[in-house]
Design a protein around this motif. Structure first.
Motif, PDB file in Angstrom:
ATOM      1  N   PRO A 276      -7.120   0.275  -5.738  1.00 30.05           N
ATOM      2  CA  PRO A 276      -8.171   0.236  -4.781  1.00 30.05           C
ATOM      3  C   PRO A 276      -7.728  -0.620  -3.605  1.00 30.05           C
ATOM      4  O   PRO A 276      -8.725  -0.383  -2.860  1.00 30.05           O
ATOM      5  CB  PRO A 276      -9.433  -0.283  -5.705  1.00 30.05           C
ATOM      6  N   ARG A 277      -6.561  -1.299  -3.463  1.00 32.67           N
ATOM      7  CA  ARG A 277      -6.314  -2.044  -2.200  1.00 32.67           C
ATOM      8  C   ARG A 277      -6.194  -1.184  -1.181  1.00 32.67           C
ATOM      9  O   ARG A 277      -5.793   0.249  -1.300  1.00 32.67           O
ATOM     10  CB  ARG A 277      -5.127  -2.931  -2.814  1.00 32.67           C
ATOM     11  N   GLY A 278      -6.102  -1.672  -0.090  1.00 26.76           N
ATOM     12  CA  GLY A 278      -5.990  -0.910   1.160  1.00 26.76           C
ATOM     13  C   GLY A 278      -4.320  -0.840   1.385  1.00 26.76           C
ATOM     14  O   GLY A 278      -3.705  -1.708   1.069  1.00 26.76           O
ATOM     15  N   GLY A 279      -3.672   0.373   1.882  1.00 18.98           N
ATOM     16  CA  GLY A 279      -2.397   0.254   1.969  1.00 18.98           C
ATOM     17  C   GLY A 279      -1.614   0.837   0.842  1.00 18.98           C
ATOM     18  O   GLY A 279      -2.448   1.402  -0.143  1.00 18.98           O
ATOM     19  N   GLN A 280      -0.622   0.710   0.724  1.00 24.49           N
ATOM     20  CA  GLN A 280       0.408   1.153  -0.487  1.00 24.49           C
ATOM     21  C   GLN A 280      -0.045   0.611  -1.697  1.00 24.49           C
ATOM     22  O   GLN A 280      -0.359  -0.508  -1.715  1.00 24.49           O
ATOM     23  CB  GLN A 280       1.706   1.239  -0.155  1.00 24.49           C
TER      24      GLN A 280
END
Length: 472
Positions: A276-280
């Motif tokens: 769920p993190r932003g980015g890759q």
């Protein structure tokens, strides 16, 4: 697992052979193209040790390790990575109560590594559930006493090898309660995941801590194989990922497959996990490898070398397929051997070469403890030190296409697609590069640090770079 007598015998061998044949008929998969990266976006190649088995039995769950030990390890082998063992029993000694003093001790040791440029992966370690499976605590590590529910079922202690404890009714019941197979203790999975959140909250801003290994060698109790990996194990990982990402969006999170079978070369059924993190995404795959013939007591010699190489081939292919399904880089969490046994150095070199060929992001050897399995025994270097001390690119300013080392000429070749990240850093051992190294072709600015033994190369920005380093 260090010896596979757990489910050894004709039936298990038949299963392994069947899995290997099925794997072989599908063709050899391509090397991994996914890698662990640092904050600059460089590809990291991680090499080091588990620290360490001694933490399993100490009252404070701390390894028998000094800062001088860490300094000597770097001086002798140029390592840049540690899989540092922590335990649930120490993080959460009582339900909902977290021991900040324990985490402070962990942080102190993390700094020993940080001073020397290491990357640290924190591993929530368990074997045989926990030390409360027996009244005297003579076996097991990991889980706290309050989370250990045997329901009065027996755990015999007269085993010739420790893995046999996994088949004891009480141990199976303890795992069944944890995985909520019984339905009696659904709270345990959440306790474990929230303990991970506490760890992540403590280390999220520590630049030396690159990530978290969610559970060492998971065991499913009465639920095994694909049913376990795709069911309760996957559910635990999802809960842990959610809890960690609530406080730490940047660190890598590593998942392990079921150990039994997968360690020997069988396929894994782990599903892919959303990040769920932003980015890759930063979800990694951290399997172990203990070739079955050696686990059954053979040496890596003429009688069993072909059989061992065949099982390593199955392991390689199945791990690559699983990593592709997970869309994750591979970090080999454990492998090891008794270095006094015939063929041990050959096997160590075989596995190191295989890692390079697979595109593995790195590995941690089991373990840093003194003795014939480790780098030092009674204060003296074992054959492991010389075999481990070989050149490698610690950080690559781009995406690797090939890494190879020629032990005869001591030439290290790194082929990569350059990108706008930091410089490439290459460790060169004193034993084979006493005066440092030189590039066979001049490619940008180079600097040599004789103290750290790091050759830094600022390569030009072009599609493909080939760096070949030879002794000066």
């Amino acid at each position: 697992m260090k010896a596979a007598r757990l489910i050894a015998g004709v039936a298990m061998l038949a299963v392994v052979v069947g899995g290997g044949v099925a794997s072989a008929t599908r063709g050899t998969p391509k090397p991994s193209e996914r890698f662990v990266t640092d904050d600059q976006g460089r590809t990291l190649i991680l090499r080091g040790f588990n620290a360490s088995s001694s933490a399993k039995g100490t009252p404070d769950a701390m390894p028998e390790l000094t800062e001088a030990d860490v300094a000597k390890e770097y001086q002798d082998m140029g390592t840049n990575f540690v899989r540092f063992l922590i335990q649930w029993r120490a993080v959460e000694p009582q339900p909902g109560v977290y021991d900040t003093k324990y985490l402070d001790k962990v942080a102190e040791r993390v700094q020993w590594y940080a001073k020397r440029g290491y990357h640290v992966m924190l591993d929530m370690h368990q074997d045989l559930w926990g030390n409360s499976i027996t009244p005297t605590g003579q076996a097991g590590n990991g889980a706290p006493a309050w989370a250990t529910h045997l329901d009065g079922l027996p755990v015999k202690t007269d085993h010739f090898t420790w893995e046999m404890y996994y088949l004891e009714p009480g141990v199976i019941r303890a795992f069944d309660h944890f995985w909520n197979t019984t339905g009696d203790h659904p709270e345990l999975l959440d306790h474990y995941a929230k303990a991970w959140q506490q760890v992540a909250a403590r280390f999220k801003d520590d630049p030396a801590v690159i990530g978290y290994d969610l559970m060492n060698e998971p065991w499913g109790g009465s639920v095994q194989g694909a049913q376990f990996e795709s069911g309760p194990l996957a559910e635990l990982y999802r809960r842990c990922i959610k809890q960690i990402r609530a406080v730490d969006e940047d660190s890598w999170i590593f998942v392990e497959p079921q150990a039994v079978g997968v360690n020997w070369g069988l396929q894994s059924a782990l599903p892919a996990f959303d990040d769920p993190r932003g980015g890759q995404p930063r979800i990694g795959f951290a399997p172990h490898v203990y070739p079955l013939p050696l686990d059954l007591g053979d040496d890596y010699t003429a009688g069993s070398r072909e059989w061992t190489d065949r099982t390593l081939g199955w392991w390689r292919d199945n791990i690559l397929r699983t990593a592709e399904r997970l869309r994750a880089p591979i970090l080999l969490g454990e492998f090891g051997m008794d270095m006094t046994r015939p063929g041990a150095t050959d096997l160590l070199n075989r596995i190191q070469d295989m890692n390079d060929q697979m595109g593995v992001s790195g590995f941690s050897y089991w373990s840093r403890d003194p003795g014939p399995w480790g780098p030092y025994d009674k204060g003296k270097a074992t054959p492991l030190v010389a075999a481990f001390d070989r050149p490698y690119p610690r950080a690559i300013g781009g995406r690797p296409k090939k890494i190879s080392y020629d032990a005869r000429t001591h030439a290290l070749t790194v082929v990569f697609e350059a990108n706008e990240t930091g410089p490439t850093e290459i460790y060169l051992p004193k034993s084979t590069f006493p005066k440092g190294g030189k590039l066979t072709e001049e490619l940008g600015e180079t600097t040599w640090d004789a103290t750290t033994r790091i050759l830094t190369v600022k390569a030009p920005q072009r599609n493909t770079i080939t760096l070949t380093v030879v002794p000066r």
